[in-house]
Design an enzyme around this catalytic site. Structure first.
Site, PDB file in Angstrom:
ATOM      1  N   GLU B  47      45.753  33.267   0.772  1.00 53.57           N
ATOM      2  CA  GLU B  47      47.120  33.163   1.285  1.00 53.57           C
ATOM      3  C   GLU B  47      47.267  32.066   2.345  1.00 53.57           C
ATOM      4  O   GLU B  47      48.336  31.491   2.499  1.00 53.57           O
ATOM      5  CB  GLU B  47      47.591  34.505   1.856  1.00 53.57           C
ATOM      6  CG  GLU B  47      47.893  35.564   0.806  1.00 53.57           C
ATOM      7  CD  GLU B  47      46.682  36.399   0.445  1.00 53.57           C
ATOM      8  OE1 GLU B  47      45.549  36.029   0.835  1.00 53.57           O
ATOM      9  OE2 GLU B  47      46.846  37.433  -0.229  1.00 53.57           O
ATOM     10  N   PHE B 109      47.822  52.393   3.185  1.00 52.57           N
ATOM     11  CA  PHE B 109      46.951  51.386   2.581  1.00 52.57           C
ATOM     12  C   PHE B 109      47.614  50.015   2.634  1.00 52.57           C
ATOM     13  O   PHE B 109      48.773  49.868   2.290  1.00 52.57           O
ATOM     14  CB  PHE B 109      46.643  51.776   1.127  1.00 52.57           C
ATOM     15  CG  PHE B 109      45.825  50.745   0.402  1.00 52.57           C
ATOM     16  CD1 PHE B 109      44.504  50.495   0.784  1.00 52.57           C
ATOM     17  CD2 PHE B 109      46.361  50.004  -0.640  1.00 52.57           C
ATOM     18  CE1 PHE B 109      43.755  49.536   0.130  1.00 52.57           C
ATOM     19  CE2 PHE B 109      45.611  49.046  -1.297  1.00 52.57           C
ATOM     20  CZ  PHE B 109      44.296  48.815  -0.913  1.00 52.57           C
ATOM     21  N   GLN B 110      46.884  49.029   3.076  1.00 57.95           N
ATOM     22  CA  GLN B 110      47.359  47.650   3.221  1.00 57.95           C
ATOM     23  C   GLN B 110      48.619  47.562   4.088  1.00 57.95           C
ATOM     24  O   GLN B 110      49.548  46.834   3.769  1.00 57.95           O
ATOM     25  CB  GLN B 110      47.582  46.996   1.854  1.00 57.95           C
ATOM     26  CG  GLN B 110      46.262  46.760   1.126  1.00 57.95           C
ATOM     27  CD  GLN B 110      46.362  45.793  -0.042  1.00 57.95           C
ATOM     28  OE1 GLN B 110      47.395  45.685  -0.683  1.00 57.95           O
ATOM     29  NE2 GLN B 110      45.266  45.095  -0.320  1.00 57.95           N
ATOM     30  N   LYS B 159      58.454  47.902   0.164  1.00 56.96           N
ATOM     31  CA  LYS B 159      58.490  48.044  -1.290  1.00 56.96           C
ATOM     32  C   LYS B 159      59.728  48.816  -1.767  1.00 56.96           C
ATOM     33  O   LYS B 159      60.335  48.458  -2.773  1.00 56.96           O
ATOM     34  CB  LYS B 159      57.209  48.749  -1.752  1.00 56.96           C
ATOM     35  CG  LYS B 159      57.005  48.683  -3.261  1.00 56.96           C
ATOM     36  CD  LYS B 159      55.611  49.126  -3.655  1.00 56.96           C
ATOM     37  CE  LYS B 159      55.541  49.357  -5.162  1.00 56.96           C
ATOM     38  NZ  LYS B 159      54.814  48.338  -5.883  1.00 56.96           N
ATOM     39  N   MET B 468      33.844  15.999  15.620  1.00 64.06           N
ATOM     40  CA  MET B 468      34.570  15.888  16.882  1.00 64.06           C
ATOM     41  C   MET B 468      33.906  16.736  17.969  1.00 64.06           C
ATOM     42  O   MET B 468      33.810  16.331  19.128  1.00 64.06           O
ATOM     43  CB  MET B 468      36.032  16.295  16.697  1.00 64.06           C
ATOM     44  CG  MET B 468      36.906  15.990  17.901  1.00 64.06           C
ATOM     45  SD  MET B 468      36.898  14.245  18.360  1.00 64.06           S
ATOM     46  CE  MET B 468      38.378  13.663  17.515  1.00 64.06           C
TER      47      MET B 468
END
Lengths: 157, 582
Positions: B47, B109-110, B159, B468
């Site tokens: 993502e 969940f999630q 949802k 760097m």
């Protein structure tokens, strides 16, 4: 420098934490913060009392203005405004001290809102000076508990 | 329509034709419809890639980039990409699924508190609690993302809100009493600015990303044409002004050109346009153009006088303010100043030494690529030495053609941003400069580029170091290369041990980027000799249907010069010659 900042916001989910976040993200300790709906139920007014460097607070005020849900920000510093605070005090009251306490409540235009065998609960509203003067007088009797709302402020004009 | 249908409908009405995302349980209703809609969904591999793609798309096109992820880990994986966009004021809308409203707060969940997590890194965010709110929220989100000072907006949609039906539709207007960005600059302030320009003897324009965000490059050019004031840009402003122009001083700041930094310090008028006086630009604040009058044009009032006390602030959109300024502006007498600036430019060019038989210098590669594409390509970078070399040695001539994470400094930005930029600019050449360290932070997106047959050229300037950081260790930590060498190290000082004969040692190149490219289905090339550079570039540019990864093995201890040490004033630049190896 102490600032009293009044923030008119849309009455929406998450606004309080957005506003409070702006202060905490810059390491400011908020002395008090009070919120309530205004005459228009779709908006709320927050009064925030905060101690901080003027320049940094100017930045915070600008950042507050940037928040989408913030409608107006006023930093009352120096301006004409009225501010009040409400405090509830539970103070020991025995047979010998009752009369004296009631007298002071009267002088300060406070109110006894609950009486129990060993204590009074007193409501007092007013400016910071008045409230601290009253608290100083009550302290010798023994303050058992105390709750305060934090300041609310409104412009005179 | 149900919530998911409304999302698709509103996105189409906003003109969204491509979005970047990854599916999951809480966004399945939307994904189910995406497949049947006109909107193209680009499936990413992580993502974070989706957020950077939306960002690269937005930077290179000026449109709002859109990404989508599921609840919980999907949403938290977007966070770095959202923060990157926030720091650079990039217009983006991120849609995240959320667990059903009755389950919010139950550690379902999630589940993650996405609005809470993203509050400090978004311009605004929403948790949509009912389907009826959805159309208005989407309309507002896009408006907020692209107007005023742009930024990312998150819309978190539970949802059940996606499933429920509503009669509400995409509204004609949005109502936000608290949000009214000031676009038009104050006429009197603009007049003051014009007066200051006329009176100045040593003026300089310091242009930032705001010029690109507001599409004000023509107005900037017009201002320069009318006045003849030299221009330096920030990292974010690269391309806002043609670097081939004699009045361009290229980039200023920590790794800016010496002539730009000297000119800023000597200036009596600094005209800051859409820039925010970042610490990487100003160095020590009290010595930054200490004797100058500061003019600052910015759409965001909180950006003005934040770091530097500004004398003439103009709150407004750069494009609008510059157009108004151009109507009245007149040049002062800058002849002596222009001569002085030209002298500095001739005396202190950006330089490096390429030996014919020595290792390849990264700067050389960037110059060769710039020449090969005639300066006309969308360049994306990761973060590190290669980023600064790409800023310095590529001649940035065109607006919205340099995408790089400036404010947040996000390693792993370049490749996904290149993919987003290629979707936004199908007919342009897209080149990603990366380091061997940073490319590994999102290398999985090679798969996305291969799937979509994107001819992106990925140039890895491979020095086997986190370059760097190693440079800072060399300069400020007594050359103690603690954990910055990316290949097997022989000793604690971090010298690389490249010993192909030793059986226990890892191979000299790990990962082997050529094999990795091959594994993903991209073309992979390795170049370790100067003679091979041009051929590899030509070969990569000839590809039209797949990405090419070129693993350029470059001089391992090349450093970025000049440099303003952290905390120093920007005229106190140090150069290679000021520094002997410890």
């Amino acid at each position: 420098m102490k600032h009293i900042i009044s923030v008119l916001v849309q009455n929406k989910f998450g606004v309080l934490s957005r506003v409070a976040n702006l202060f905490s993200a810059r390491g400011f300790n908020i002395d008090s913060l009070s919120v309530g709906e205004t005459q228009d139920t779709s908006t709320s007014r927050m009064t925030i009392v905060v101690e901080g460097d003027d320049r940094v607070l100017e930045q915070v005020t600008k950042q507050l203005n940037k928040l989408i849900d913030v409608i107006k920000v006023i930093d009352f510093q120096g301006g004409e405004f009225v501010d009040r605070e409400l405090v509830l005090i539970k103070v020991n009251a025995t047979a010998t001290t009752r009369a004296e306490i009631m007298q002071m409540v009267d002088i300060f235009r406070a109110r006894i809102v609950s009486v129990r065998e060993k204590h009074f609960t007193i409501e007092v509203t007013g400016t910071e000076d008045k409230i601290s003067a009253f608290l100083d007088l009550m302290r010798p009797f023994g303050i058992k508990e105390l709750a305060r709302t934090g300041k609310v402020a409104i412009a005179r004009a | 329509m149900n919530g998911a249908e409304l999302v698709i409908d509103c996105l189409q009405k906003e003109g969204v034709d491509v979005m970047f995302g990854f599916p999951g349980g809480s966004v399945l209703d939307i994904f189910d419809l995406l497949n049947k809609s006109e909107i193209k969904l680009v499936l990413v591999r992580h993502e974070q890639g989706a957020a950077h793609m939306a960002d690269g798309y937005a930077r290179s096109t000026g449109r709002v980039g859109v990404c989508i992820a599921t609840s919980g880990p999907g949403a938290t994986n977007l966070v770095t990409g959202i923060a990157t966009a926030y720091m650079d004021s990039i217009p983006m809308v991120a849609i995240t699924g959320q667990v059903p409203t009755p389950m919010i707060g139950n550690d379902a969940f999630q589940e993650a508190d996405v609005t809470g997590i993203t509050r400090p890194i978004t311009k605004h965010n929403y948790l949509v609690k009912s389907t009826d709110e959805l159309p208005a929220v989407i309309k507002e989100a896009f408006y907020i993302a692209r107007s005023g000072r742009p930024g990312p907006v998150v819309i978190d949609i539970p949802k059940d809100v996606q499933k429920a039906k509503s009669s509400k539709r995409y509204p004609e207007k949005h109502e936000m009493p608290g949000y009214k960005p000031t676009v038009e600059g104050h006429v009197r302030q603009i007049k003051k600015m014009a007066d200051a320009i006329k009176a100045a003897k040593r003026p300089i324009i310091y242009a930032g990303g705001g010029v690109l965000l507001s599409g004000a490059w023509d107005e900037l050019r017009e201002l320069v044409r009318k006045t003849g004031i030299p221009v330096t840009t920030t990292l974010m402003g690269l391309g806002a002004f043609d670097e081939a122009d004699p009045l361009s001083l290229k980039m200023l700041g920590m790794h800016g050109t010496k002539y730009a930094n000297l000119a800023v310090c000597e200036a009596d008028l600094v005209i800051a346009i859409g820039s925010r006086f970042d610490d990487r630009v100003t160095g020590r604040l009290d010595q930054f153009a200490a004797h100058a009058t500061f003019v600052h044009i910015d759409v965001d009032p909180s950006s003005i006088s934040k770091n530097i006390e500004v004398h003439i602030p103009v709150v407004g959109d750069c494009k609008h303010v510059l157009a108004k300024l151009n109507e009245i502006v007149e040049p002062g007498d800058y002849a002596a100043w222009i001569e002085k600036v030209a002298e500095w430019k001739a005396k202190y060019p950006l330089k490096y030494q390429q030996d014919e038989n020595g290792p390849i210098k990264p700067q050389y590669i960037i110059e060769r690529i710039c020449a090969a594409v005639n300066g006309n390509a969308v360049v994306t970078t990761d973060v590190g030495q290669h980023q600064m070399w790409a800023a310095q040695f590529f001649t940035h001539r065109y607006p919205r053609s340099f995408c790089s994470s400036g404010g947040l400094g996000t390693m792993g930005y370049g490749l996904p941003a290149a993919i987003g930029a290629q979707f936004g600019n199908p007919n342009k050449r897209v080149v990603c400069f990366a380091g061997d360290g940073s490319i590994q932070m999102n290398i999985q997106e090679l798969a996305t580029a291969v799937d979509h047959r994107l001819p992106i050229v990925v140039c890895i300037l491979d020095n086997r170091y986190l370059g760097m950081v190693r440079q800072w260790q060399r300069l400020f930590y007594g050359r103690n290369y603690a954990h910055t060498c990316l290949v097997d190290t022989a000793n604690r000082s971090g010298e690389p041990r490249i010993d192909p004969k030793s059986e226990s040692a890892p191979p000299p190149y790990h990962p082997d980027f050529v094999k990795l490219a091959d594994a993903y289905g991209a073309a992979g090339l390795r170049v370790d000799k100067l003679a091979g550079v041009q051929a590899a570039i030509d070969q990569a540019l000839a590809e039209t249907t797949r990405p090419t990864v070129i693993d350029f093995i470059v001089a391992p201890e090349e450093d970025v010069w000049p440099m303003v040490p952290s905390g120093a004033a920007i005229h106190e630049m140090i150069d290679e010659s000021d520094y002997t190896l410890l």
